[in-house]
Structure formats: structure tokens, C-alpha cells
Write a protein that holds these residues in place. Structure first.
Motif, short mmCIF file in Angstrom:
data_model
loop_
_atom_site.label_atom_id
_atom_site.label_comp_id
_atom_site.label_asym_id
_atom_site.label_seq_id
_atom_site.Cartn_x
_atom_site.Cartn_y
_atom_site.Cartn_z
N SER A 170 0.88 -1.17 0.00
CA SER A 170 0.00 0.00 0.00
C SER A 170 0.92 1.22 0.00
O SER A 170 2.12 1.09 0.23
CB SER A 170 -0.94 -0.01 1.21
N MET A 172 2.12 4.69 1.60
CA MET A 172 2.06 5.40 2.89
C MET A 172 2.87 6.68 2.83
O MET A 172 3.90 6.73 2.17
CB MET A 172 2.65 4.54 4.01
N THR A 185 -1.87 5.97 5.54
CA THR A 185 -1.99 5.03 4.42
C THR A 185 -3.00 5.57 3.43
O THR A 185 -4.07 6.07 3.81
CB THR A 185 -2.44 3.66 4.95
N TYR A 193 -5.16 10.06 2.16
CA TYR A 193 -4.29 9.45 3.16
C TYR A 193 -5.00 9.46 4.51
O TYR A 193 -5.50 10.51 4.95
CB TYR A 193 -3.00 10.26 3.31
N SER A 196 -2.99 5.89 9.93
CA SER A 196 -3.03 4.45 10.21
C SER A 196 -1.97 4.07 11.25
O SER A 196 -2.10 3.06 11.93
CB SER A 196 -2.77 3.66 8.93
#
Ligand code: AHG
Ligand code: MN
Ligand code: MN
Length: 339
Positions: A170, A172, A185, A193, A196
Motif C-alpha cells: 500500500s 504510505m 496510508t 491518506y 493508520s
């Protein structure tokens, strides 16, 4: 519904941490967020689209092959900075000289940015994680004028923000403004975004060592001895350690910050100052490491206090969990004078 904090909300909430910044640091972080999404979109298509995969046929100032995505990412970030006016200049691994913006809005910008627009470029064509690294300083030259070299050659302790984007399984964005480290994330369905990884902490100790062991015979004796130490069985200290090396600094650093570990890019006989660049790679990651409880040195001294004298200066890097870096430095000291 459980409320998710977006990066945009988080940046605005944190604005009060910077009474001096008048909101322009907030906008600068938003500019980076936007540019990273544009690069992310292209990175995600790297295997599909002919005109962004592979080598550009050019070399950068350091004689390294430039990939098309290196150049693309460089252009996207520079264009975003130019259009938004918070920074008066950009220093990039991909450009021989720093760029001093020459329009009135940018000359009033109070910051400069240094960046490695695409880190780990040898991994682009093989679908392995790559990244973008950035580092922000307040300018030392007068606001309203063009940026000068002294704006860029500041020790890492002067950074006011730094971070990276990792284009991994993913995507980040991880950054610090000197009050800890937070990770966000990208939710691809929203293009947003989301917070996370709040308050990321580097474990004090770990089990992973990351170094390009193919260069072993060219390493200084202290590094050779430390590698041996990592490989020896000792139950009290959880050894042998595990070796993990992706070859994308951002990805190796990110894994170690989460799991605990050490990353070393030492001097070698052919690269007497190491390979990694102080201003684009080592300083921003050192700032993140320290802000999360880790350590970053060149084997002997703290990375952040090194006074740079060249835009493309390289230094060795020992970065990671504090107990592990301290151990590696003991070996460096002990074998300092051996050949
Ligand atoms: P870049 O792609 O920005 O030139 O950086 C490559 C760096 C870094 O990401 C990585 O850790 C290191 O080079 C790998 O070097 P070796 O191939 O010499 O191990
Ligand atoms: Mn790099
Ligand atoms: Mn790069």
C-alpha cells in the motif's frame, strides 16, 4: 461510523504546533501530499505504460543511470512546489544544481526543500517497493530574494519537517515536524491518506540487519566484525539476527522502524564516503529515526550534526534501533585503525 483522521485534517490540527509558520508549512505539507498522489498514480502503472518504465538513457550528476520515473517524479514535485509558492527553492538528487525559483510568490517563500524524488529506482521495473524522501528547512537568506546555496547546506538539526512516501503493497506517507512520527496510508478508493500509524516508535532493539553483503570484502573491519556478531548464535541477545535487504532505502528503513532493526550503508573501498546522500536521504531519515526513538550515525558521529559542504555529499549511514546501532558503533570504534 468510526471516524478516520485524514492527513489533511491532521495537518490542520497540528498547525498550532508552529506558531511561527503562519499556515505556510501546513500548505507545503499539502503540496507534498498532492504531488505524491500524482507520482503514486504513475508508479502504480509502471508495468503497463511504456513511456514511464525503464531507463531514460541519461545519467545524473553522480553518474547513476536515471530511470524515466526518477525524472518524472522530480518534475512533478518541482512543478507542485513552483505552483504553490511556499518554497523558494528545491535541491534534488536528480539535478546538478539547486533550483532557485524566480517568481515573486516563490521568492517570498520561507522554506527550501531537499528531496530524493524516487528512491530505490533499480526496483521500479521489478514491482518492488520504492519511495520519495523529503526534507524541509527554513531559508537563511532574506525572504523576497532568490534562494542561495547556504539555504540548502544546513545541518540536519535545522530541519523543520521531513518524511517519505513509500509506494509499497500500500502507499504510505510518513512524516515528522519534530513532534514524533506519524504514518498515513492512502485509501486508493478515496484518494485520501488516512492516519493508520499514529506516533510510530522505533523498537529499542531488534533482530533484523540490513546491508548489501555483496560488498562484504570491501567493508571496513568494524562492519565485517559486526556482521559476524549478527550471525553468531546467542540466546540472551536473540541472535542470530535475520538478514533483510530490499535495496530501496525507504522500504528497508520503514520495515526496520516498525519491526526493529539496523540498516547500514558503510564506506567501501570503492565508495570512500558510502553511497547515500546526506541531504536527500540520510538527514531526513535520521530526523525521523530520532523522532521515533531510533538513532542515526555515520558509524562514529550523529548524522544530524554534520555540517554539509556540498549539495550531493555522501556519508555512511548506520540507522535503526538504538541498542543495535550502539553495538555496531562499538565495533567501528574497536576496529577503527585496522585495515
Ligand atoms: P536511488 O534509487 O535514489 O539512487 O537510491 C538507491 C539507494 C538506496 O535506495 C538503496 O538502499 C541503495 O541505493 C542500494 O544500493 P546498493 O545497490 O549499492 O546496495
Ligand atoms: Mn535514494
Ligand atoms: Mn533517487
Amino acid at each position: 461510523m468510526h471516524h478516520v483522521t485524514t492527513l489533511g485534517e491532521f495537518i490542520v490540527q497540528k498547525q498550532e504546533d508552529f506558531p511561527y509558520a503562519k499556515g505556510d508549512l501546513t500548505s507545503l505539507l499539502s503540496t507534498i501530499r498532492l504531488a505524491s498522489k500524482v507520482v503514486n498514480r504513475e508508479v502504480n502503472k509502471a508495468g503497463l505504460v511504456e513511456d514511464i518504465s525503464g531507463s531514460s538513457g541519461e545519467e545524473n550528476i553522480q553518474g547513476e543511470d536515471q530511470q524515466k520515473l526518477d525524472i518524472y517524479a522530480d518534475e512533478v514535485f518541482i512543478a507542485a512546489m513552483l505552483n504553490r509558492g511556499e518554497v523558494c527553492g528545491v535541491g534534488s538528487e536528480e539535478n546538478d544544481e539547486f533550483i532557485a525559483f524566480d517568481n515573486e510568490t516563490s521568492k517570498n517563500g520561507r522554506y527550501v526543500i531537499l528531496m530524493d524524488p524516487l528512491d530505490g529506482s533499480s526496483n521500479i521495473d521489478v514491482n518492488v517497493s520504492i519511495g520519495t524522501i523529503f526534507s524541509i528547512y527554513r531559508r537563511v537568506s532574506p525572504v523576497g530574494e532568490k534562494a542561495i546555496i547556504d539555504d540548502f547546506l544546513q545541518p540536519g538539526t535545522e530541519q523543520i519537517a521531513a518524511g517519505y512516501v513509500i509506494y509499497g503493497s500500500s502507499t504510505m506517507l510518513v512524516y515528522t515536524t519534530g513532534n514524533g512520527v506519524n504514518g498515513f496510508t492512502l485509501d486508493p478508493s478515496l484518494g485520501t491518506y488516512c492516519l493508520s500509524h499514529p506516533n510510530m516508535r522505533f523498537p529499542d532493539d531488534g533482530k533484523i540487519y540490513s546491508i548489501n553483503e555483496g560488498n562484504y570484502i570491501k567493508f571496513p573491519e568494524g562492519v565485517k566484525q559486526y556482521i559476524k556478531y549478527c550471525q553468531v548464535r546467542d540466546e540472551d541477545t536473540n541472535r542470530p539476527y535475520t538478514s533483510r535487504y530490499i535495496g530501496s532505502l525507504v522500504a528497508d528503513y520503514h520495515r526496520n522502524m516498525i519491526k526493529g532493526g539496523i540498516y547500514i550503508y558503510p564506506t567501501t573501498e570503492s565508495a570512500p564516503n558510502g553511497k547515500l546522500r546526506l541531504l536527500y536521504e540520510n538527514n531526513p531519515l535520521a530526523f525521523l529515526a530520532e523522532q521515533s526513538g531510533g538513532v542515526a550515525t555515520d558509524g562514529y558521529q550523529r548524522i544530524l550534526t554534520i555540517k554539509p559542504n556540498d549539495l550531493h555529499q555522501r556519508t555512511p549511514l548506520f540507522i535503526g534501533s538504538k541498542i543495535m546501532v550502539a553495538k555496531a558503533m562499538e565495533f567501528m570504534k574497536e576496529f577503527k585503525n585496522s585495515k
